[in-house]
Design a protein around this motif. Structure first.
Motif, mmCIF file in Angstrom:
data_model
loop_
_atom_site.group_PDB
_atom_site.id
_atom_site.type_symbol
_atom_site.label_atom_id
_atom_site.label_comp_id
_atom_site.label_asym_id
_atom_site.label_seq_id
_atom_site.Cartn_x
_atom_site.Cartn_y
_atom_site.Cartn_z
ATOM 1 N N PHE A 183 6.769 -4.270 5.341
ATOM 2 C CA PHE A 183 6.919 -3.022 4.751
ATOM 3 C C PHE A 183 6.426 -1.707 5.599
ATOM 4 C CE2 PHE A 183 6.548 -5.832 1.199
ATOM 5 C CZ PHE A 183 7.772 -5.547 0.379
ATOM 6 N N VAL A 184 7.193 -0.651 5.436
ATOM 7 C CA VAL A 184 6.715 0.398 6.227
ATOM 8 C C VAL A 184 6.753 1.747 5.425
ATOM 9 C CG1 VAL A 184 7.594 2.175 8.264
ATOM 10 C CG2 VAL A 184 7.638 -0.267 8.563
ATOM 11 N N PRO A 185 5.495 2.417 5.532
ATOM 12 C CA PRO A 185 5.615 3.427 4.341
ATOM 13 C C PRO A 185 6.431 4.580 4.711
ATOM 14 C CG PRO A 185 3.644 3.290 5.771
ATOM 15 C CD PRO A 185 4.531 2.036 6.111
ATOM 16 N N LEU A 186 6.853 4.885 3.527
ATOM 17 C CA LEU A 186 7.496 6.585 3.580
ATOM 18 C C LEU A 186 6.543 7.539 2.868
ATOM 19 C CD1 LEU A 186 11.030 5.921 2.258
ATOM 20 C CD2 LEU A 186 10.573 6.217 4.677
ATOM 21 N N ASN A 187 6.286 8.572 3.686
ATOM 22 C CA ASN A 187 5.173 9.358 3.223
ATOM 23 C C ASN A 187 5.431 10.412 2.434
ATOM 24 O OD1 ASN A 187 3.451 7.694 4.983
ATOM 25 N ND2 ASN A 187 4.379 8.623 6.837
ATOM 26 N N PRO A 188 4.855 10.624 1.410
ATOM 27 C CA PRO A 188 5.055 11.917 0.505
ATOM 28 C C PRO A 188 4.556 13.043 0.830
ATOM 29 C CG PRO A 188 3.369 10.200 -0.535
ATOM 30 C CD PRO A 188 4.108 9.472 0.620
ATOM 31 N N PRO A 189 4.791 14.198 0.596
ATOM 32 C CA PRO A 189 5.982 14.652 -0.347
ATOM 33 C C PRO A 189 7.370 14.343 0.083
ATOM 34 C CG PRO A 189 5.030 16.563 0.534
ATOM 35 C CD PRO A 189 4.202 15.502 1.333
ATOM 36 N N ASP A 190 7.656 14.570 1.287
ATOM 37 C CA ASP A 190 8.779 14.471 2.064
ATOM 38 C C ASP A 190 9.754 13.085 2.192
ATOM 39 O OD1 ASP A 190 7.407 14.098 4.291
ATOM 40 O OD2 ASP A 190 8.409 15.206 5.626
ATOM 41 N N PHE A 191 8.606 12.011 2.138
ATOM 42 C CA PHE A 191 9.031 10.476 2.505
ATOM 43 C C PHE A 191 9.599 10.526 3.939
ATOM 44 C CE2 PHE A 191 8.446 11.359 -2.375
ATOM 45 C CZ PHE A 191 7.774 10.440 -2.494
ATOM 46 N N GLY A 192 8.970 11.069 4.599
ATOM 47 C CA GLY A 192 9.535 10.895 6.079
ATOM 48 C C GLY A 192 8.702 9.333 6.647
ATOM 49 N N PHE A 193 8.959 9.064 7.678
ATOM 50 C CA PHE A 193 8.188 7.618 8.310
ATOM 51 C C PHE A 193 7.913 7.956 9.626
ATOM 52 C CE2 PHE A 193 12.738 7.392 9.580
ATOM 53 C CZ PHE A 193 12.826 7.357 11.032
ATOM 54 N N ASP A 194 6.733 7.236 10.090
ATOM 55 C CA ASP A 194 5.856 7.334 11.117
ATOM 56 C C ASP A 194 6.629 6.480 12.195
ATOM 57 O OD1 ASP A 194 3.874 6.192 13.179
ATOM 58 O OD2 ASP A 194 3.176 8.278 12.623
ATOM 59 N N LEU A 195 7.189 7.265 13.528
ATOM 60 C CA LEU A 195 8.217 6.348 14.189
ATOM 61 C C LEU A 195 7.131 5.237 14.873
ATOM 62 C CD1 LEU A 195 10.720 6.037 15.407
ATOM 63 C CD2 LEU A 195 10.095 7.821 17.293
ATOM 64 N N ASP A 196 5.995 5.492 15.428
ATOM 65 C CA ASP A 196 5.104 4.539 15.915
ATOM 66 C C ASP A 196 4.973 3.292 14.862
ATOM 67 O OD1 ASP A 196 4.793 5.938 18.202
ATOM 68 O OD2 ASP A 196 2.951 6.891 17.577
ATOM 69 N N ARG A 197 4.571 3.700 13.529
ATOM 70 C CA ARG A 197 4.449 2.584 12.355
ATOM 71 C C ARG A 197 5.599 1.807 12.608
ATOM 72 N NH1 ARG A 197 0.974 2.644 7.975
ATOM 73 N NH2 ARG A 197 0.982 0.545 7.149
ATOM 74 N N LEU A 198 6.702 2.437 12.796
ATOM 75 C CA LEU A 198 8.224 1.818 12.563
ATOM 76 C C LEU A 198 8.418 0.889 13.675
ATOM 77 C CD1 LEU A 198 10.792 1.356 11.016
ATOM 78 C CD2 LEU A 198 11.821 3.027 12.201
ATOM 79 N N GLU A 199 8.097 1.287 14.849
ATOM 80 C CA GLU A 199 8.144 0.391 16.068
ATOM 81 C C GLU A 199 7.420 -0.588 16.049
ATOM 82 O OE1 GLU A 199 8.930 0.413 20.878
ATOM 83 O OE2 GLU A 199 8.259 2.288 19.815
ATOM 84 N N GLU A 200 6.035 -0.325 15.292
ATOM 85 C CA GLU A 200 5.166 -1.589 15.232
ATOM 86 C C GLU A 200 5.818 -2.735 14.421
ATOM 87 O OE1 GLU A 200 1.024 -2.314 12.940
ATOM 88 O OE2 GLU A 200 1.237 -0.420 14.163
ATOM 89 N N ALA A 201 6.540 -2.431 13.262
ATOM 90 C CA ALA A 201 7.264 -3.350 12.655
ATOM 91 C C ALA A 201 8.488 -4.168 13.513
ATOM 92 C CB ALA A 201 7.762 -2.661 11.371
ATOM 93 N N PHE A 202 9.049 -3.284 14.088
ATOM 94 C CA PHE A 202 10.178 -3.667 15.113
ATOM 95 C C PHE A 202 9.514 -4.873 16.096
ATOM 96 C CE2 PHE A 202 12.894 -0.671 13.491
ATOM 97 C CZ PHE A 202 14.251 -1.635 13.341
#
Length: 396
Positions: free
Chosen positions: A138-157
């Protein structure tokens, strides 16, 4: 007696559908929980259905979808995707978008594989991974605009997932992913050699200035993208259970085998009638967007005027509302968001979905409303929610 499968112990029934059942037990309660429109499919579709009822077909169609349905889908999506779609090899018609997602995950994942899922997420995705024997990351989408942190996403990849699931526009948040966001996801998927499974059922319910961009239309992404979609929301026919998968021929060929043994095929007469909807011109989609823009402004504007903290959706017909202030009231103290939703049905006759059912993280401050209802229903709901909002005013 022998034990049941261990996997069924790891997820619950659908909380969304559960809230509808609870709502139905309360006389005159307004259901803004489960997201199905309360208006009819296009008249040309209903007229065609009348003829089909007498003319047929009434027996099995081709397992992966009637030829004329696949041809209509190919004609509709070839311009949108920007490359030719072969109706004979690249499309599989399914029993709703739900089966399209399940078949797609089962097609690409072996037990033990990992799948990236953004959180909050449509509740089926976690169950899809579990039933496939895959492990969600799971990778969080951050409120209020529910964007994602690119570093966090790459960590998942970096954990070498087999696929990432992208819901765009996103249920429950209403987020529409921008071209740079989709390009970033695509670049990571390419670099780490993962599939992208997209859920694009709300593609035509998008609010200006946002626009829906299919992942498969991005340069280099068609070969690794599996697009799942449905006729349910675009044509107001959630009960018809007609969905589809579009993807590269080698993936669709495998997905057709999974689909065949899951459901055999979608309902033949409903497929035949739905072709009339798929052949509608641009005016239909423009009018659909205008309809939902009006309904979004009615409910979301009304909630904002009443003092509710909301995240205005860029797409879909859902809105997330923050109930933190209500949970601080004495009468709501200690409630979970589920208990709050049950209390709201009993006390004010409006049903919503507790946000915790969409989050992997511990979260208790959101509920989700839908606005695919008649104006009179939405206005009645706002009147009731206005009375609830007076609780906050009385403690100010």
């Amino acid at each position: 007696m022998p034990e049941l499968s261990s996997r069924v112990k790891t997820f619950t029934d659908s909380v969304i559908r559960r809230m509808t059942r609870i709502n139905d037990q309360q006389p005159d309660s307004i259901n803004l929980s489960q997201g199905f429109p309360d208006f009819d499919p296009p008249s040309v579709v209903l007229d065609r259905l009348v003829h089909v009822a007498h003319e047929g077909p009434h027996q099995y169609s081709t397992t992966w979808g009637a030829a004329n349905v696949r041809a209509a889908l190919a004609d509709k999506y070839t311009p949108t995707f920007g490359h030719e779609i072969d109706p004979d090899t690249q499309i599989c018609v399914t029993c709703g978008g739900t089966e399209a997602m399940m078949a797609s995950v089962m097609t690409v994942c072996d037990p033990g594989d990992k799948v990236i899922v953004f959180s909050p997420f449509y509740e089926n995705y976690g169950a899809d991974a579990i039933l496939s024997g895959a492990q969600p990351i799971f990778v969080p989408l951050n409120p209020p605009d529910f964007g994602f942190d690119l570093d966090r996403l790459e960590e998942a990849f970096r954990q070498h997932p087999k696929a990432i699931i992208v819901c765009n526009p996103s249920n429950p948040t209403g987020k529409v992913f921008s071209r740079p966001e989709l390009a970033a996801i695509g670049e990571l998927a390419t670099r780490y050699d993962a599939f992208v499974i997209t859920d694009e059922v709300y593609e035509h319910i998008v609010y200006a200035p946002s626009t829906h961009i299919p992942m498969a239309s991005l340069p280099g992404m068609a070969e690794r993208t599996i697009t799942c979609n449905s006729l349910s929301k675009t044509y107001s026919m959630t009960g018809w259970r007609l969905g589809f998968i579009i993807g590269p021929a080698r993936i669709v060929e495998a997905a057709r085998k999974v689909h065949d043994f899951l459901t055999v095929g979608a309902a033949a007469p409903l497929q035949e009638a739905a072709v009339a909807g798929l052949r509608l011109g641009p005016q239909y989609y423009e009018e659909l967007q205008a309809l939902y823009t009006h309904k979004r402004n009615l409910l979301c504007g009304g909630l904002a005027d009443l003092g509710y903290t909301i995240s205005w959706p860029q797409g879909t017909y859902f809105v997330m509302a923050d109930i933190s202030d209500f949970l601080a009231l004495p009468q709501c103290s200690g409630m979970s968001d589920l208990q709050f939703c049950e209390w709201m049905i009993r006390e004010y006759g409006v049903a919503a979905v507790p946000g915790s059912s969409f989050f992997h993280e511990q979260e208790n401050r959101y509920i989700r409303f839908h606005f695919a209802r008649g104006d009179d229903i939405l206005e009645a709901a706002l009147e009731r929610l206005g009375r609830m909002a007076q609780l906050l005013a009385s403690t100010a």
